[in-house]
Scaffold this active site. Structure first.
Site, PDB file in Angstrom:
ATOM      1  N   HIS A 148      -2.056 -12.230  -2.508  1.00  0.00           N
ATOM      2  CA  HIS A 148      -3.110 -12.947  -1.796  1.00  0.00           C
ATOM      3  C   HIS A 148      -2.750 -14.402  -1.528  1.00  0.00           C
ATOM      4  O   HIS A 148      -3.585 -15.159  -1.047  1.00  0.00           O
ATOM      5  CB  HIS A 148      -4.418 -12.851  -2.579  1.00  0.00           C
ATOM      6  CG  HIS A 148      -4.959 -11.461  -2.647  1.00  0.00           C
ATOM      7  ND1 HIS A 148      -6.021 -11.094  -3.451  1.00  0.00           N
ATOM      8  CD2 HIS A 148      -4.582 -10.322  -2.001  1.00  0.00           C
ATOM      9  CE1 HIS A 148      -6.269  -9.805  -3.312  1.00  0.00           C
ATOM     10  NE2 HIS A 148      -5.406  -9.311  -2.434  1.00  0.00           N
ATOM     11  N   HIS A 172       0.811  -1.213   0.000  1.00  0.00           N
ATOM     12  CA  HIS A 172       0.000   0.000   0.000  1.00  0.00           C
ATOM     13  C   HIS A 172       0.846   1.266   0.000  1.00  0.00           C
ATOM     14  O   HIS A 172       0.337   2.340  -0.325  1.00  0.00           O
ATOM     15  CB  HIS A 172      -0.971  -0.023   1.180  1.00  0.00           C
ATOM     16  CG  HIS A 172      -2.135  -0.928   0.953  1.00  0.00           C
ATOM     17  ND1 HIS A 172      -3.414  -0.631   1.386  1.00  0.00           N
ATOM     18  CD2 HIS A 172      -2.233  -2.114   0.313  1.00  0.00           C
ATOM     19  CE1 HIS A 172      -4.233  -1.606   1.030  1.00  0.00           C
ATOM     20  NE2 HIS A 172      -3.533  -2.527   0.386  1.00  0.00           N
TER      21      HIS A 172
END
Length: 720
Positions: free
Chosen positions: A263, A95
């Site tokens: 993920h 992020h």
């Protein structure tokens, strides 16, 4: 009671709280703040501190060992899922780096800006404040030798290594900023994560995302995990994924790799009521000490943490690198469900028990698998599906593509390899690094200058060509600039802003000089501009030799990704008084944007404009702003005539003005808004008046030379 009792001794508003600003009183006024950010007044390190030298003293092996230990050192105040912080640290790094956008090079992991608003309080960054606090003891230990920016980027890389991935490498060298950036446009929205159908949307037409943005809405890094505007539809989400990742310089294969690799480990958190979370860090109470999203009514940690609102892990073994993501995604059918927090998510139909991950706290409990709408896009979109199938069939290939894409994600805004520091820097040159071969430093510089002076090229041609070569530099992601001489290659040689016919004529001469002297074309182009400036200064009565450091290299077409370089095309350049077309932003606002990307200050911008105008460097040879009868002479005439009250300024068309004699009404000169703003804006007028003074004619020349040299050397990281 005395007159002073009960009253605050500080005058209210002016210094310590948000008061009505000048920009609010006069919203159309040009805001120069983006040119004065990150100066020494906000930096506590002092002018002698050099992070690039300090980080070379870092014990990287010890740091790596400490980070490896941190991953499994679970803290009661924020427990690690399954006893491993890897997923949290990867999200922290992702992020930070994921804010990068290729259109203007802004964002990214290069400054440690995630510590500050607005990023520290974005909804998509919920609970990353906990990750930074977990890292604080390591930052505290290594001190000035390790920036927050480097630590945040490194934490995710070591997290992957600790879970079994062979990473591609890592480079240190990111220097921290000390307050939020003022130049980054995050979007037009006035609320967090509003629907794209709302007023002030960043979308127009057939879901066309506003440039330079690379996220679907305010407060998200990429896309909405629940679907477009929170409505699940994997094919629609695939469109958003493709657009946002492309704007971050990622192709389809890199996009699938990053989505899947991100993920493969960790989990989503939504086992609770999001309404019970307290305010974000910037809105939290003082006793919360910069921590946000605190649940003060329930535990809110461990298995009860709430972050995105989705709940569950993607793979059976969320703390190890494997191919479980594609095995789950491709082999199961999935159905829409709501998480405990009320978020849309996809869950497998009839999963095998051995495929279900265990609870983060109790290994005797099995929890369900989950996929976001973006994950389902990797299965439903035909192109993404092909790539997913290949990765599933070839785990080693997937791991290599991901490792390279992760390296690109975390280093895209660092610029060329000359800025890379540390023992794990990969030797391989990568096309997205815009590689440039080393240039020759051992040649007779004066002989080159003599040949240029005798070439018959005009001052305007010499200066314009050098400027065009250097002006592509972006301090945001350290791309572009004169080094490499890519102005002679596609796509730059054909850009309208570079006047291809004039450029071809000048390059033909300069390339011949380079071949005859052993200098690189890149060096000769810069020397040509320097010769032009020296000649113009001499004509103005100032003898000056411009600083010059040889050693620029010449890039080849094979080292140049033409598609990637397309975003560097100058579609406006106030320094050469040119707009490719009309834009929503005013010409003077566009000038500020280019100035900020060049790393220039407002005084430097001012002196460069004044000098370039009298040197006759306008695009297409226009005379707008050439307030002199001695074109080609480096005088302060631009400022003298701009501030002369004997003249009247009249509109004469769109972005066009006439400068008339007040007594005779005779038109003396023409100008654009970019020219006139240096007399109309009160701050810029103050600079203009300074350079118009009788005693500052030589100061003007010397300041112009300093600013010019700064632009020419902006990308010379080999000199640092």
């Amino acid at each position: 009671m005395t007159a002073t009792q009960g009253k605050c001794p500080v005058m209210h508003g002016g210094a310590t709280t948000v008061n009505i600003s000048t920009a609010e009183w006069w919203p159309k006024a040009l805001n120069l703040d983006i040119l004065s950010q990150h100066d020494r007044k906000t930096n506590p390190m002092g002018p002698d501190f050099n992070y690039q030298e300090e980080v070379k003293k870092l014990d990287v092996a010890a740091l790596k060992q400490d980070l490896q230990a941190l991953m499994t050192d679970s803290q009661d105040w924020w427990p690690a899922d399954w006893g491993h912080y890897g997923g949290l640290m990867i999200r922290l790094t992702w992020h930070a780096a994921g804010t990068y956008r290729i259109a203007d090079g802004r964002g990214g992991a290069g400054t440690g800006n995630q510590r500050f608003a607005p990023l520290n309080s974005w909804p998509d960054n919920t609970n990353l404040d906990k990750a930074r606090r977990l890292l604080w003891p390591i930052k505290q230990k290594y001190g000035n030798k390790l920036s927050w920016a480097d630590l945040i980027a490194y934490a995710g890389t070591i997290a992957y290594e600790s879970m079994g991935l062979k990473t591609f490498g890592f480079a240190f060298g990111r220097e921290d900023i000390w307050h939020p950036e003022k130049d980054i446009y995050w979007g037009p929205e006035k609320e967090w994560v509003p629907p794209s159908t709302n007023p002030n949307s960043r979308y127009t037409g057939d879901r066309e995302l506003e440039n330079p943005l690379a996220a679907v809405t305010m407060g998200l890094i990429y896309v909405n995990p629940e679907g477009v505007d929170g409505n699940p539809d994997p094919l629609k989400t695939a469109h958003d994924v493709r657009v946002t990742f492309a704007r971050m310089a990622m192709n389809d294969e890199e996009t699938v790799a990053l989505t899947a690799g991100g993920h493969t480990v960790g989990k989503c958190h939504g086992n609770g009521n999001a309404a019970l979370l307290g305010p974000e860090p910037e809105g939290a109470d003082v006793e919360d000490q910069g921590l946000g999203w605190i649940n003060k009514t329930q535990s809110g940690i461990g298995r009860n943490a709430v972050t995105s609102g989705l709940e569950g892990a993607w793979t059976p073994h969320p703390t190890q690198w494997d191919n479980g993501y594609f095995r789950m995604l491709l082999n199961y059918d999935w159905e829409l469900k709501k998480s405990p927090a009320g978020a849309w998510q996809w869950e497998p139909i009839n999963p095998r028990e051995e495929d279900l991950p265990v609870d983060v706290e109790d290994p005797s409990i099995r929890r369900n698998l989950v996929m976001t709408d973006a994950d389902m896009a990797m299965k439903m979109d035909p192109e993404y599906r092909k790539i997913s199938e290949r990765f599933y069939q070839d785990p080693a290939y997937f791991a290599d593509v991901f490792a390279r894409a992760w390296f690109k994600l975390t280093h895209r805004d660092m610029g060329p390899k000359a800025r890379y520091i540390g023992p794990d820097v990969p030797q391989e040159d990568l096309i997205w690094q815009d590689p440039i071969p080393a240039g020759n430093r051992n040649y007779d510089v004066q002989a080159v200058k003599d040949r240029i002076a005798a070439s018959g090229l005009s001052i305007s041609e010499l200066v314009s060509t050098a400027w065009d070569s250097a002006r592509t530099y972006r301090n945001s992601d350290k791309r572009g600039g004169a080094n490499g001489a890519r102005i002679r290659l596609a796509p730059q040689k054909d850009w309208e802003g570079n006047e291809p016919d004039r450029l071809a004529k000048v390059l033909a001469v300069l390339e011949g000089i380079a071949a005859a002297t052993g200098a690189s074309v890149a060096d000769v182009i810069v020397l040509a501009g320097n010769v032009g400036v020296e000649q113009a200064a001499r004509a103005a009565g100032v003898e000056i030799v411009l600083p010059f450091a040889p050693g620029r290299g010449d890039a080849t077409a094979e080292q140049t990704d033409t598609e990637s370089f397309a975003v560097l095309e100058p579609i406006h350049d106030g320094y050469r008084n040119w707009l490719k077309q009309d834009y929503a932003a005013t010409p003077e606002e566009l000038l500020l944007d280019r100035t900020q990307l060049l790393g220039l200050t407002a005084p430097e911008m001012t002196v460069l404009i004044g000098g370039l105008r009298v040197l006759g460097t306008n695009h297409g040879g226009t005379k707008h702003g050439v307030f002199t009868d001695r074109e080609g002479v480096l005088t302060n005439d631009f400022f003298v005539n701009l501030t002369d009250m004997n003249y009247l300024w009249k509109p004469a068309g769109k972005n066009l003005y006439e400068i008339c004699d007040r007594k005779t009404n005779q038109v003396k000169w023409t100008a654009t808004r970019v020219d006139l703003v240096f007399g109309s804006n009160s701050i810029l007028r103050a600079y203009s008046e300074l350079y118009a003074q009788d005693d500052n004619k030589e100061k003007f020349v010397r300041d112009f030379v300093a600013a010019w040299t700064k632009v020419m050397n902006a990308d010379r990281f080999d000199l640092d």
